[in-house]
Design a protein around this motif. Sequence first.
Motif, PDB file in Angstrom:
ATOM      1  N   GLY A 174       0.804  -1.217   0.000  1.00  0.00           N
ATOM      2  CA  GLY A 174       0.000   0.000   0.000  1.00  0.00           C
ATOM      3  C   GLY A 174       0.835   1.263   0.000  1.00  0.00           C
ATOM      4  N   GLY A 175       2.051   1.173  -0.548  1.00  0.00           N
ATOM      5  CA  GLY A 175       2.912   2.349  -0.625  1.00  0.00           C
ATOM      6  C   GLY A 175       3.631   2.686   0.660  1.00  0.00           C
ATOM      7  N   ALA A 176       3.648   1.765   1.622  1.00  0.00           N
ATOM      8  CA  ALA A 176       4.311   2.027   2.901  1.00  0.00           C
ATOM      9  C   ALA A 176       4.970   0.747   3.392  1.00  0.00           C
ATOM     10  CB  ALA A 176       3.312   2.538   3.940  1.00  0.00           C
ATOM     11  N   PHE A 177       5.979   0.899   4.258  1.00  0.00           N
ATOM     12  CA  PHE A 177       6.573  -0.274   4.882  1.00  0.00           C
ATOM     13  C   PHE A 177       5.533  -0.934   5.785  1.00  0.00           C
ATOM     14  CE2 PHE A 177      10.517   2.150   3.980  1.00  0.00           C
ATOM     15  CZ  PHE A 177      11.133   1.188   3.196  1.00  0.00           C
ATOM     16  N   TYR A 178       5.543  -2.250   5.767  1.00  0.00           N
ATOM     17  CA  TYR A 178       4.456  -2.996   6.397  1.00  0.00           C
ATOM     18  C   TYR A 178       5.029  -4.188   7.153  1.00  0.00           C
ATOM     19  CZ  TYR A 178      -0.172  -5.182   6.768  1.00  0.00           C
ATOM     20  OH  TYR A 178      -1.337  -5.729   7.238  1.00  0.00           O
ATOM     21  N   ASP A 179       4.341  -4.581   8.224  1.00  0.00           N
ATOM     22  CA  ASP A 179       4.769  -5.711   9.043  1.00  0.00           C
ATOM     23  C   ASP A 179       3.661  -6.761   9.044  1.00  0.00           C
ATOM     24  OD1 ASP A 179       6.160  -7.340  10.719  1.00  0.00           O
ATOM     25  OD2 ASP A 179       5.954  -6.090  12.506  1.00  0.00           O
ATOM     26  N   PRO A 180       3.762  -7.807   8.222  1.00  0.00           N
ATOM     27  CA  PRO A 180       2.642  -8.749   8.070  1.00  0.00           C
ATOM     28  C   PRO A 180       2.373  -9.635   9.281  1.00  0.00           C
ATOM     29  CG  PRO A 180       4.130  -8.835   6.172  1.00  0.00           C
ATOM     30  CD  PRO A 180       4.831  -8.077   7.250  1.00  0.00           C
ATOM     31  N   GLY A 191      -0.185 -12.348   8.911  1.00  0.00           N
ATOM     32  CA  GLY A 191       0.395 -12.581   7.593  1.00  0.00           C
ATOM     33  C   GLY A 191       1.702 -13.349   7.669  1.00  0.00           C
ATOM     34  N   LEU A 192       2.358 -13.451   6.525  1.00  0.00           N
ATOM     35  CA  LEU A 192       3.572 -14.257   6.428  1.00  0.00           C
ATOM     36  C   LEU A 192       4.400 -13.772   5.249  1.00  0.00           C
ATOM     37  CD1 LEU A 192       5.215 -16.924   7.153  1.00  0.00           C
ATOM     38  CD2 LEU A 192       3.781 -18.045   5.420  1.00  0.00           C
ATOM     39  N   VAL A 193       5.710 -13.649   5.455  1.00  0.00           N
ATOM     40  CA  VAL A 193       6.628 -13.426   4.336  1.00  0.00           C
ATOM     41  C   VAL A 193       7.067 -14.809   3.878  1.00  0.00           C
ATOM     42  CG1 VAL A 193       8.774 -12.361   3.575  1.00  0.00           C
ATOM     43  CG2 VAL A 193       7.331 -11.189   5.246  1.00  0.00           C
ATOM     44  N   ASP A 194       6.480 -15.251   2.784  1.00  0.00           N
ATOM     45  CA  ASP A 194       6.521 -16.662   2.421  1.00  0.00           C
ATOM     46  C   ASP A 194       7.843 -17.088   1.797  1.00  0.00           C
ATOM     47  OD1 ASP A 194       5.471 -19.273   1.995  1.00  0.00           O
ATOM     48  OD2 ASP A 194       5.122 -18.747  -0.100  1.00  0.00           O
ATOM     49  N   ARG A 223      11.122 -13.364  11.127  1.00  0.00           N
ATOM     50  CA  ARG A 223      10.922 -11.974  11.555  1.00  0.00           C
ATOM     51  C   ARG A 223      11.988 -11.611  12.585  1.00  0.00           C
ATOM     52  NH1 ARG A 223       7.569  -9.188  15.560  1.00  0.00           N
ATOM     53  NH2 ARG A 223       6.722  -7.236  14.715  1.00  0.00           N
ATOM     54  N   ALA A 224      12.908 -10.726  12.198  1.00  0.00           N
ATOM     55  CA  ALA A 224      13.993 -10.328  13.086  1.00  0.00           C
ATOM     56  C   ALA A 224      13.621  -9.129  13.935  1.00  0.00           C
ATOM     57  CB  ALA A 224      15.246 -10.011  12.273  1.00  0.00           C
ATOM     58  N   PHE A 263       4.510 -12.480  -0.201  1.00  0.00           N
ATOM     59  CA  PHE A 263       4.107 -12.419   1.204  1.00  0.00           C
ATOM     60  C   PHE A 263       2.602 -12.200   1.294  1.00  0.00           C
ATOM     61  CE2 PHE A 263       5.017  -8.054   0.008  1.00  0.00           C
ATOM     62  CZ  PHE A 263       4.018  -7.304   0.612  1.00  0.00           C
ATOM     63  N   THR A 264       2.050 -12.640   2.414  1.00  0.00           N
ATOM     64  CA  THR A 264       0.636 -12.439   2.715  1.00  0.00           C
ATOM     65  C   THR A 264       0.523 -11.292   3.703  1.00  0.00           C
ATOM     66  OG1 THR A 264       0.206 -14.801   2.397  1.00  0.00           O
ATOM     67  CG2 THR A 264      -1.467 -13.520   3.575  1.00  0.00           C
TER      68      THR A 264
END
Length: 286
Positions: A11-17, A22-25, A48-49, A72-73
């Motif tokens: 969405g045009g911004a840094f995001y934390d799923p 969510g998941l960074v697959d 996730r660090a 990512f989800t």
Amino acid sequence: MGTYTYRPLYGGAFYDPEPAGGLVDRVTLYSTPERSGIPAATVGPAVRAAPGRYVFTLPDLPDGRYWTTVTFTPSQGTPPATDRTAYVDLPLDSGLVASPESVADELGLPLPLTAAQRTALQNAVRKAQADVTSYLGRPLVPRATTLRAVTPRWTDALEDPASWPLPDPDDITEVAAYRPLGDGTYDVDFLIGLNGATEEPIVRYVTAHAAESERQRPGGVVADGRRVSSVSAEGQSISYETSPAAGQPGSLPAIDTLSGLRRLVYRPLSGPPRAPWPYSSTRGRR
């Protein structure tokens, strides 16, 4: 092997799923910018660090640039998103704040680089990096330290260095990773010091000056690094452009633009200040 840090954009911004379910697959690496054909590697899921920062452990691959596709989800129940905007230059964790490929981009050199070109550009980066280290009075690579079996002061912000009983290092501190041991304690990895590879002004300065020094070096990786402005009709004379003056668009960044990153050292007084001679009881030096 190396660790590739990814910050999701959504969405045009840094995001934390992860907090949203969510998941960074996975990340897929390709050897061409078209991101087609057989991928060089696919790795996942990420760990996730820290909030908004996810780490992939990459396999051993030949040195060079790889164009990435990260899937990512964003949150639970939403369809997967795909990020095709990034690339990674290997090897990672080399101690250089800029890659030979980034310097090649400045010089207009086509990729992939030959072994000789890579060595020459790495040397140029090291020299520019040494200038920055000398100016700042501090290294550009942080040092790693680990606390074993420690209890956090509070548990709602484990990525905050203040959450851990780390002696005051009097420098920039970052929690690189933490691992629960099951009894309420953790092993925690810290990075202490300036991480030049994450500071955009440092990366820009080193990249630009490494490229310019290689452009001007006799026998460098570019055939004739000087910028041609005109050639006579008979080819008898060639005029070369002069470099833009400092402060003009296209000029090299000045090193004093990094002054905000210099480390200030405060030395406590061990005793009251001494009055100047001849008012002091101690005789002054002649």
